[in-house]
Design a protein around this motif. Sequence first.
Motif, PDB file in Angstrom:
ATOM      1  N   ALA A   6       0.723  -1.228  -0.001  1.00 46.30           N
ATOM      2  CA  ALA A   6       0.069  -0.041   0.060  1.00 46.30           C
ATOM      3  C   ALA A   6       0.884   1.304  -0.025  1.00 46.30           C
ATOM      4  O   ALA A   6       1.792   1.373   0.707  1.00 46.30           O
ATOM      5  N   ALA A   7       0.424   2.139  -0.846  1.00 47.95           N
ATOM      6  CA  ALA A   7       1.038   3.610  -0.806  1.00 47.95           C
ATOM      7  C   ALA A   7       0.696   4.276   0.277  1.00 47.95           C
ATOM      8  O   ALA A   7      -0.462   4.413   0.619  1.00 47.95           O
ATOM      9  N   VAL A   8       1.418   5.207   0.784  1.00 51.34           N
ATOM     10  CA  VAL A   8       1.100   6.250   1.709  1.00 51.34           C
ATOM     11  C   VAL A   8       1.529   7.665   1.118  1.00 51.34           C
ATOM     12  O   VAL A   8       2.806   7.825   1.052  1.00 51.34           O
ATOM     13  N   ALA A   9       0.726   8.498   1.129  1.00 47.54           N
ATOM     14  CA  ALA A   9       1.158   9.963   0.621  1.00 47.54           C
ATOM     15  C   ALA A   9       0.582  10.843   1.572  1.00 47.54           C
ATOM     16  O   ALA A   9      -0.583  10.908   1.837  1.00 47.54           O
ATOM     17  N   GLY A  10       1.453  11.891   2.078  1.00 43.90           N
ATOM     18  CA  GLY A  10       0.986  12.813   3.053  1.00 43.90           C
ATOM     19  C   GLY A  10       1.242  14.326   2.559  1.00 43.90           C
ATOM     20  O   GLY A  10       2.226  14.624   2.041  1.00 43.90           O
ATOM     21  N   LEU A  11       0.143  14.942   2.553  1.00 45.31           N
ATOM     22  CA  LEU A  11       0.165  16.396   2.414  1.00 45.31           C
ATOM     23  C   LEU A  11      -0.312  17.271   3.584  1.00 45.31           C
ATOM     24  O   LEU A  11      -1.385  16.826   3.876  1.00 45.31           O
ATOM     25  N   LYS A  59       2.605  -4.866  -6.170  1.00 48.15           N
ATOM     26  CA  LYS A  59       1.195  -4.868  -6.873  1.00 48.15           C
ATOM     27  C   LYS A  59       0.479  -3.862  -5.712  1.00 48.15           C
ATOM     28  O   LYS A  59       0.232  -3.908  -4.490  1.00 48.15           O
ATOM     29  N   LEU A  60       0.494  -2.559  -5.930  1.00 46.91           N
ATOM     30  CA  LEU A  60      -0.081  -1.578  -5.198  1.00 46.91           C
ATOM     31  C   LEU A  60      -1.536  -1.131  -5.628  1.00 46.91           C
ATOM     32  O   LEU A  60      -1.924  -0.500  -6.746  1.00 46.91           O
ATOM     33  N   ARG A  61      -2.629  -1.822  -4.896  1.00 47.52           N
ATOM     34  CA  ARG A  61      -3.892  -1.476  -4.990  1.00 47.52           C
ATOM     35  C   ARG A  61      -4.488  -0.627  -4.205  1.00 47.52           C
ATOM     36  O   ARG A  61      -5.552  -0.123  -4.413  1.00 47.52           O
ATOM     37  N   HIS A  62      -3.777  -0.146  -2.874  1.00 43.85           N
ATOM     38  CA  HIS A  62      -4.171   0.877  -2.248  1.00 43.85           C
ATOM     39  C   HIS A  62      -3.615   2.053  -2.057  1.00 43.85           C
ATOM     40  O   HIS A  62      -1.956   1.911  -1.968  1.00 43.85           O
ATOM     41  N   ILE A 113      -8.475   4.379  -2.732  1.00 38.86           N
ATOM     42  CA  ILE A 113      -8.034   5.516  -2.135  1.00 38.86           C
ATOM     43  C   ILE A 113      -8.767   5.490  -0.700  1.00 38.86           C
ATOM     44  O   ILE A 113      -9.720   5.545  -0.829  1.00 38.86           O
ATOM     45  N   ARG A 114      -7.922   5.570   0.320  1.00 34.02           N
ATOM     46  CA  ARG A 114      -8.583   5.730   1.843  1.00 34.02           C
ATOM     47  C   ARG A 114      -7.826   6.989   2.114  1.00 34.02           C
ATOM     48  O   ARG A 114      -6.933   7.517   2.378  1.00 34.02           O
ATOM     49  N   LEU A 115      -8.778   8.109   2.030  1.00 31.73           N
ATOM     50  CA  LEU A 115      -8.170   9.520   2.347  1.00 31.73           C
ATOM     51  C   LEU A 115      -8.762   9.674   3.850  1.00 31.73           C
ATOM     52  O   LEU A 115      -9.815   9.345   4.491  1.00 31.73           O
ATOM     53  N   VAL A 116      -7.681   9.996   4.478  1.00 32.99           N
ATOM     54  CA  VAL A 116      -7.518  10.217   5.715  1.00 32.99           C
ATOM     55  C   VAL A 116      -7.208  11.732   6.176  1.00 32.99           C
ATOM     56  O   VAL A 116      -6.279  12.209   5.459  1.00 32.99           O
ATOM     57  N   CYS A 117      -8.244  12.355   6.887  1.00 34.83           N
ATOM     58  CA  CYS A 117      -8.033  13.989   7.018  1.00 34.83           C
ATOM     59  C   CYS A 117      -7.930  14.155   8.683  1.00 34.83           C
ATOM     60  O   CYS A 117      -8.733  13.807   9.401  1.00 34.83           O
ATOM     61  N   SER A 118      -6.851  14.934   8.727  1.00 34.82           N
ATOM     62  CA  SER A 118      -6.703  15.609  10.052  1.00 34.82           C
ATOM     63  C   SER A 118      -6.387  17.158  10.204  1.00 34.82           C
ATOM     64  O   SER A 118      -5.970  17.668   9.163  1.00 34.82           O
ATOM     65  N   TYR A 119      -7.339  17.625  10.769  1.00 36.03           N
ATOM     66  CA  TYR A 119      -7.324  19.257  10.844  1.00 36.03           C
ATOM     67  C   TYR A 119      -6.305  19.731  11.477  1.00 36.03           C
ATOM     68  O   TYR A 119      -5.605  19.244  12.497  1.00 36.03           O
ATOM     69  N   GLY A 120      -5.585  20.846  11.214  1.00 38.45           N
ATOM     70  CA  GLY A 120      -4.558  21.547  11.882  1.00 38.45           C
ATOM     71  C   GLY A 120      -4.938  22.684  12.839  1.00 38.45           C
ATOM     72  O   GLY A 120      -5.869  22.768  13.205  1.00 38.45           O
ATOM     73  N   ASN A 121      -3.884  23.474  13.078  1.00 30.83           N
ATOM     74  CA  ASN A 121      -4.149  24.527  14.034  1.00 30.83           C
ATOM     75  C   ASN A 121      -4.319  25.862  13.385  1.00 30.83           C
ATOM     76  O   ASN A 121      -4.847  26.661  13.963  1.00 30.83           O
ATOM     77  N   HIS A 122      -3.995  25.970  12.095  1.00 28.58           N
ATOM     78  CA  HIS A 122      -4.099  27.303  11.383  1.00 28.58           C
ATOM     79  C   HIS A 122      -5.725  27.396  10.876  1.00 28.58           C
ATOM     80  O   HIS A 122      -5.861  28.608  10.649  1.00 28.58           O
ATOM     81  N   GLY A 123      -6.411  26.406  10.887  1.00 27.12           N
ATOM     82  CA  GLY A 123      -7.573  26.655  10.293  1.00 27.12           C
ATOM     83  C   GLY A 123      -8.706  27.014  11.280  1.00 27.12           C
ATOM     84  O   GLY A 123      -9.915  26.933  11.015  1.00 27.12           O
ATOM     85  N   ARG A 124      -8.161  27.197  12.487  1.00 27.25           N
ATOM     86  CA  ARG A 124      -9.272  27.415  13.697  1.00 27.25           C
ATOM     87  C   ARG A 124      -9.967  28.854  13.628  1.00 27.25           C
ATOM     88  O   ARG A 124      -9.399  29.526  13.135  1.00 27.25           O
TER      89      ARG A 124
END
Length: 237
Positions: A6-11, A59-62, A113-124
């Motif tokens: 599985a691939a993991v990509a972080g933005l 074999k990257l399916r995820h 794609i498993r989209l994982v979302c973490s909110y930060g501190n700048h958007g408060r």
Amino acid sequence: GLREGAAVAGLSDLHAGEVILPGSTPWPNHYDLTVADERLSRFFAGTVWLIRNARRWAKLRHLVLWFGGDLMAGHIHDELVESADSPISTLRWLEPRLLGGIQALLKLPELEIRLVCSYGNHGRDTAKPRRSTGAAHSYEWLLYQHLADSLRSEPRVSVLADPSAHQYVEVYGKTLHFTHGDEAKYQGGVGGITIPLNKAVAQWDLVRRADYHHFGHWHQYVDTGRIVVNGSVCGYN
């Protein structure tokens, strides 16, 4: 005959809406929405490129695609109120570009794609970060809900955008932990951020153990083999 993976990509730490003028930092840097747009496009294009190349030996399916917070600059500091775009206009700028990037990834065949979302501190919208009600005061969390609604009919995408500051995902029997990273406190010191991050991870592992921990926030790339900290898109500010 290929091994699975599985691939993991972080933005994270895109700081869209922030303006960094040439000469305002010791290291020459320039940043505005035009530059942010170019770097965001490069992130998605680079992720596609990496997956295509890795598929020659696995074999990257995820894909676990992590949006790790501080995608917007917000108005949490007085100078950002002066120089950065408003949170609402930044949300309107971000949403179509993030959706477009996900659609570009979906052009890869047989990719889920498993989209994982973490909110930060700048958007408060509060002066100080809040823990138990952080999501309710986060423009970013609102953005993630819009993304989830827009992707609801896409069978190859699942979205984890809960109101917690911590997200956990099971991948091939391993537990991956994602959080923006601002809960860990660093007051300086010879050991750098690795010491406070190790302390924070030790406490979180008492509640729910993870095999790998992912952070943003600190604007520097660190990988200890069990903790990874993502660098920033905006660069020196």
